[in-house]
Design a protein around this motif. Structure first.
Motif, PDB file in Angstrom:
ATOM      1  N   GLY A 278      26.645  19.898  -2.760  1.00 52.38           N
ATOM      2  CA  GLY A 278      27.379  18.547  -2.404  1.00 52.38           C
ATOM      3  C   GLY A 278      27.931  18.815  -0.913  1.00 52.38           C
ATOM      4  N   PRO A 279      29.034  18.093  -0.678  1.00 55.48           N
ATOM      5  CA  PRO A 279      29.547  17.844   0.633  1.00 55.48           C
ATOM      6  C   PRO A 279      30.449  19.283   1.176  1.00 55.48           C
ATOM      7  CG  PRO A 279      31.157  17.083  -1.077  1.00 55.48           C
ATOM      8  CD  PRO A 279      30.143  17.697  -1.835  1.00 55.48           C
ATOM      9  N   SER A 280      29.884  20.393   0.626  1.00 48.42           N
ATOM     10  CA  SER A 280      30.532  21.637   1.042  1.00 48.42           C
ATOM     11  C   SER A 280      30.267  22.006   2.479  1.00 48.42           C
ATOM     12  CB  SER A 280      30.304  22.778   0.081  1.00 48.42           C
ATOM     13  OG  SER A 280      28.871  23.015   0.093  1.00 48.42           O
ATOM     14  N   LEU A 281      31.098  22.741   3.015  1.00 45.14           N
ATOM     15  CA  LEU A 281      31.014  23.390   4.485  1.00 45.14           C
ATOM     16  C   LEU A 281      31.253  25.081   4.351  1.00 45.14           C
ATOM     17  CD1 LEU A 281      32.398  20.491   6.502  1.00 45.14           C
ATOM     18  CD2 LEU A 281      29.756  21.077   6.272  1.00 45.14           C
ATOM     19  N   PHE A 282      30.534  25.703   5.486  1.00 38.99           N
ATOM     20  CA  PHE A 282      31.230  26.873   5.696  1.00 38.99           C
ATOM     21  C   PHE A 282      32.074  26.688   7.020  1.00 38.99           C
ATOM     22  CE2 PHE A 282      27.414  28.290   3.201  1.00 38.99           C
ATOM     23  CZ  PHE A 282      28.145  29.217   2.366  1.00 38.99           C
ATOM     24  N   TYR A 283      33.079  27.584   6.901  1.00 42.92           N
ATOM     25  CA  TYR A 283      34.037  27.800   8.236  1.00 42.92           C
ATOM     26  C   TYR A 283      34.098  28.950   8.679  1.00 42.92           C
ATOM     27  CZ  TYR A 283      35.367  22.971   7.180  1.00 42.92           C
ATOM     28  OH  TYR A 283      35.562  21.448   6.884  1.00 42.92           O
ATOM     29  N   ARG A 284      34.421  29.100   9.928  1.00 44.16           N
ATOM     30  CA  ARG A 284      34.676  30.639  10.359  1.00 44.16           C
ATOM     31  C   ARG A 284      35.935  30.954   9.876  1.00 44.16           C
ATOM     32  NH1 ARG A 284      34.769  31.572  16.463  1.00 44.16           N
ATOM     33  NH2 ARG A 284      35.009  33.840  15.488  1.00 44.16           N
ATOM     34  N   ALA A 285      36.072  32.324   9.196  1.00 43.72           N
ATOM     35  CA  ALA A 285      37.239  32.828   8.703  1.00 43.72           C
ATOM     36  C   ALA A 285      37.555  34.267   9.469  1.00 43.72           C
ATOM     37  CB  ALA A 285      36.816  33.085   7.350  1.00 43.72           C
ATOM     38  N   ASN A 286      39.090  34.480   9.414  1.00 41.44           N
ATOM     39  CA  ASN A 286      39.348  35.753   9.719  1.00 41.44           C
ATOM     40  C   ASN A 286      39.038  36.909   8.791  1.00 41.44           C
ATOM     41  OD1 ASN A 286      40.796  34.863  12.317  1.00 41.44           O
ATOM     42  ND2 ASN A 286      42.104  33.552  10.933  1.00 41.44           N
ATOM     43  N   GLY A 287      39.007  37.977   9.070  1.00 38.08           N
ATOM     44  CA  GLY A 287      38.762  39.050   8.099  1.00 38.08           C
ATOM     45  C   GLY A 287      37.470  39.492   8.108  1.00 38.08           C
ATOM     46  N   ALA A 288      37.162  40.393   7.207  1.00 35.61           N
ATOM     47  CA  ALA A 288      35.660  40.817   7.177  1.00 35.61           C
ATOM     48  C   ALA A 288      35.313  40.862   5.490  1.00 35.61           C
ATOM     49  CB  ALA A 288      35.500  42.337   7.476  1.00 35.61           C
ATOM     50  N   PHE A 289      34.058  40.546   5.339  1.00 34.41           N
ATOM     51  CA  PHE A 289      33.492  40.638   4.020  1.00 34.41           C
ATOM     52  C   PHE A 289      32.862  41.598   3.907  1.00 34.41           C
ATOM     53  CE2 PHE A 289      30.456  39.485   0.475  1.00 34.41           C
ATOM     54  CZ  PHE A 289      31.218  38.822  -0.456  1.00 34.41           C
ATOM     55  N   SER A 290      33.309  42.701   2.589  1.00 35.21           N
ATOM     56  CA  SER A 290      32.650  43.740   2.357  1.00 35.21           C
ATOM     57  C   SER A 290      32.697  43.935   0.825  1.00 35.21           C
ATOM     58  CB  SER A 290      33.182  45.027   3.039  1.00 35.21           C
ATOM     59  OG  SER A 290      34.490  45.323   2.679  1.00 35.21           O
ATOM     60  N   LEU A 291      32.061  45.213   0.636  1.00 35.45           N
ATOM     61  CA  LEU A 291      31.972  45.641  -1.018  1.00 35.45           C
ATOM     62  C   LEU A 291      33.610  45.687  -1.455  1.00 35.45           C
ATOM     63  CD1 LEU A 291      30.659  46.353  -3.493  1.00 35.45           C
ATOM     64  CD2 LEU A 291      30.451  48.774  -2.619  1.00 35.45           C
TER      65      LEU A 291
END
Length: 117
Positions: free
Chosen positions: A58-71
């Motif tokens: 749909g109309p979704s977007l990705f935005y730059r985010a603070n923090g880190a994604f990990s396991l």
């Protein structure tokens, strides 16, 4: 990391009819704390979130985010942190998997599963 954001054109039970939806009551102060926590997630440029591209549907977007994604820092953990900011206690280990997150939310909401009709 990025934050995937999509607006809903209807109430969550109608927008996600095949999904479990659990209502959680928040105090006004808790809601404000949660909004501040969500705001702090976004990387801002000139006080505006930075879109990085189209989202998954749909109309979704990705935005730059603070923090880190990990396991050790999954999207379920982010959701749990936002609810904790609102005053809804969670359990980070159980919230690692979606059923654990939903169990934690149902427990805090004081209800069993609620499936939209």
């Amino acid at each position: 990391s990025v934050l995937h954001v999509v607006g809903l054109g209807d109430e969550p039970p109608r927008a996600f009819p095949a999904s479990e939806v659990v209502a959680v009551r928040l105090s006004e102060a808790g809601f404000r704390r949660m909004l501040r926590a969500v705001d702090a997630t976004f990387v801002l440029a000139e006080r505006q979130p930075q879109a990085t591209g189209p989202g998954l549907y749909g109309p979704s977007l990705f935005y730059r985010a603070n923090g880190a994604f990990s396991l050790l820092k999954l999207c379920n953990h982010w959701t749990g942190r936002m609810l904790t900011a609102a005053g809804v206690a969670g359990s980070p280990v159980i919230e690692t998997i979606a059923p654990g997150l939903m169990w934690s939310i149902r427990r805090q909401a004081g209800s069993g599963p609620r499936v939209a009709p």
